[in-house]
Design an enzyme around this catalytic site. Structure first.
Site, PDB file in Angstrom:
ATOM      1  N   ASN A  89     153.919  40.821  33.284  1.00 31.16           N
ATOM      2  CA  ASN A  89     152.537  40.398  33.687  1.00 31.16           C
ATOM      3  C   ASN A  89     151.872  41.140  34.686  1.00 31.16           C
ATOM      4  O   ASN A  89     152.500  41.520  35.622  1.00 31.16           O
ATOM      5  CB  ASN A  89     152.427  38.794  34.085  1.00 31.16           C
ATOM      6  CG  ASN A  89     153.064  37.973  33.107  1.00 31.16           C
ATOM      7  OD1 ASN A  89     152.855  38.140  31.987  1.00 31.16           O
ATOM      8  ND2 ASN A  89     153.749  36.938  33.625  1.00 31.16           N
ATOM      9  N   VAL A  98     153.292  36.777  41.191  1.00 32.28           N
ATOM     10  CA  VAL A  98     154.307  37.350  42.594  1.00 32.28           C
ATOM     11  C   VAL A  98     153.841  38.933  42.305  1.00 32.28           C
ATOM     12  O   VAL A  98     154.389  39.354  41.096  1.00 32.28           O
ATOM     13  CB  VAL A  98     155.631  37.041  42.274  1.00 32.28           C
ATOM     14  CG1 VAL A  98     156.665  37.693  43.310  1.00 32.28           C
ATOM     15  CG2 VAL A  98     155.910  35.466  42.347  1.00 32.28           C
ATOM     16  N   HIS A 102     158.017  42.966  38.154  1.00 28.76           N
ATOM     17  CA  HIS A 102     159.348  42.065  37.776  1.00 28.76           C
ATOM     18  C   HIS A 102     159.302  42.118  36.093  1.00 28.76           C
ATOM     19  O   HIS A 102     158.031  42.089  35.654  1.00 28.76           O
ATOM     20  CB  HIS A 102     159.572  40.713  38.281  1.00 28.76           C
ATOM     21  CG  HIS A 102     158.385  39.922  38.232  1.00 28.76           C
ATOM     22  ND1 HIS A 102     157.335  40.118  39.136  1.00 28.76           N
ATOM     23  CD2 HIS A 102     158.011  38.753  37.413  1.00 28.76           C
ATOM     24  CE1 HIS A 102     156.377  39.153  38.940  1.00 28.76           C
ATOM     25  NE2 HIS A 102     156.864  38.532  37.717  1.00 28.76           N
ATOM     26  N   HIS A 104     160.271  39.835  32.710  1.00 28.60           N
ATOM     27  CA  HIS A 104     160.693  38.634  32.411  1.00 28.60           C
ATOM     28  C   HIS A 104     161.519  39.015  31.179  1.00 28.60           C
ATOM     29  O   HIS A 104     161.162  39.614  30.259  1.00 28.60           O
ATOM     30  CB  HIS A 104     159.548  37.762  32.001  1.00 28.60           C
ATOM     31  CG  HIS A 104     158.727  37.305  33.213  1.00 28.60           C
ATOM     32  ND1 HIS A 104     158.795  35.995  33.502  1.00 28.60           N
ATOM     33  CD2 HIS A 104     157.590  37.919  33.708  1.00 28.60           C
ATOM     34  CE1 HIS A 104     157.984  35.902  34.633  1.00 28.60           C
ATOM     35  NE2 HIS A 104     157.075  36.807  34.665  1.00 28.60           N
TER      36      HIS A 104
HETATM   37  P1  5GP Z   1     154.673  36.155  37.252  1.00 24.59           P
HETATM   38  O1  5GP Z   1     153.630  35.073  36.940  1.00 24.59           O
HETATM   39  O2  5GP Z   1     154.398  36.717  38.722  1.00 24.59           O
HETATM   40  O3  5GP Z   1     154.903  37.416  36.303  1.00 24.59           O
HETATM   41  O4  5GP Z   1     156.075  35.492  37.499  1.00 24.59           O
HETATM   42  C1  5GP Z   1     156.708  34.944  38.588  1.00 24.59           C
HETATM   43  C2  5GP Z   1     157.757  34.172  38.157  1.00 24.59           C
HETATM   44  O5  5GP Z   1     158.552  33.930  39.389  1.00 24.59           O
HETATM   45  C3  5GP Z   1     157.353  32.769  37.580  1.00 24.59           C
HETATM   46  O6  5GP Z   1     157.827  32.594  36.288  1.00 24.59           O
HETATM   47  C4  5GP Z   1     158.311  31.936  38.951  1.00 24.59           C
HETATM   48  O7  5GP Z   1     158.437  30.755  38.109  1.00 24.59           O
HETATM   49  C5  5GP Z   1     159.258  32.623  39.227  1.00 24.59           C
HETATM   50  N1  5GP Z   1     159.433  32.439  40.889  1.00 24.59           N
HETATM   51  C6  5GP Z   1     158.571  32.278  41.808  1.00 24.59           C
HETATM   52  N2  5GP Z   1     159.221  31.907  42.975  1.00 24.59           N
HETATM   53  C7  5GP Z   1     160.460  31.871  42.694  1.00 24.59           C
HETATM   54  C8  5GP Z   1     161.724  31.687  43.459  1.00 24.59           C
HETATM   55  O8  5GP Z   1     161.412  31.401  44.890  1.00 24.59           O
HETATM   56  N3  5GP Z   1     162.905  31.884  42.957  1.00 24.59           N
HETATM   57  C9  5GP Z   1     162.853  32.107  41.478  1.00 24.59           C
HETATM   58  N4  5GP Z   1     164.097  32.105  41.021  1.00 24.59           N
HETATM   59  N5  5GP Z   1     161.887  32.498  40.623  1.00 24.59           N
HETATM   60  C10 5GP Z   1     160.752  32.253  41.367  1.00 24.59           C
END
Ligand code: 5GP
Ligand code: ZN
Length: 110
Positions: A89, A98, A102, A104
């Site tokens: 993303n 975040v 990263h 997924h």
């Molecule tokens: P984004 O939307 O930024 O691509 O994805 C961030 C991902 O990080 C989300 O799917 C969310 O559930 C995951 N996430 C956010 N905070 C934490 C955390 O403290 N621990 C873990 N294991 N996952 C997290």
């Protein structure tokens, strides 16, 4: 470089306890806290890079490693044959919440 307000830097630095399913000098790999698939894993470089928009030619090695690591983790999780999705993303409009790069890895559907 690590960002003080970044939740993934805190996970990398073990300030937020998280079980790593894999780690090496460049990456940590752990399960998403709010999974969107039976298997939902996050592949996170130790170095703080905000998003795909911020990668440079110096990141060629790390960007290549992302995919080899994803392949390896998919095999390890037993979802390589059944199939999976790999997703970056990018920024708010791309549903990035975040801002620490990263990948997924989503799979495990019947
Ligand atoms: P984004 O939307 O930024 O691509 O994805 C961030 C991902 O990080 C989300 O799917 C969310 O559930 C995951 N996430 C956010 N905070 C934490 C955390 O403290 N621990 C873990 N294991 N996952 C997290
Ligand atoms: Zn970070």
């Amino acid at each position: 470089m690590s960002d003080n307000d970044c939740i993934f830097c805190k996970i990398v630095n073990r300030e937020i306890p998280t079980e790593f399913i894999f780690e090496d000098d460049d990456f940590v790999v752990f399960r998403d806290i709010k999974p969107h698939a039976p298997v939902h894993i996050l592949i996170v470089p130790r170095r703080h890079i905000r998003s795909i928009n911020d990668i440079t030619q110096d990141d060629k090695d790390i960007m290549s490693k992302f995919f080899f690591l994803a392949k390896k983790i998919a095999e390890q999780e037993g979802i390589a044959r059944s199939g999976y999705k790999l997703l970056f993303n990018v920024e708010k409009g791309g549903d990035q919440f975040v801002f620490h790069l990263h990948l997924h890895l989503l799979g495990g559907w019947k």
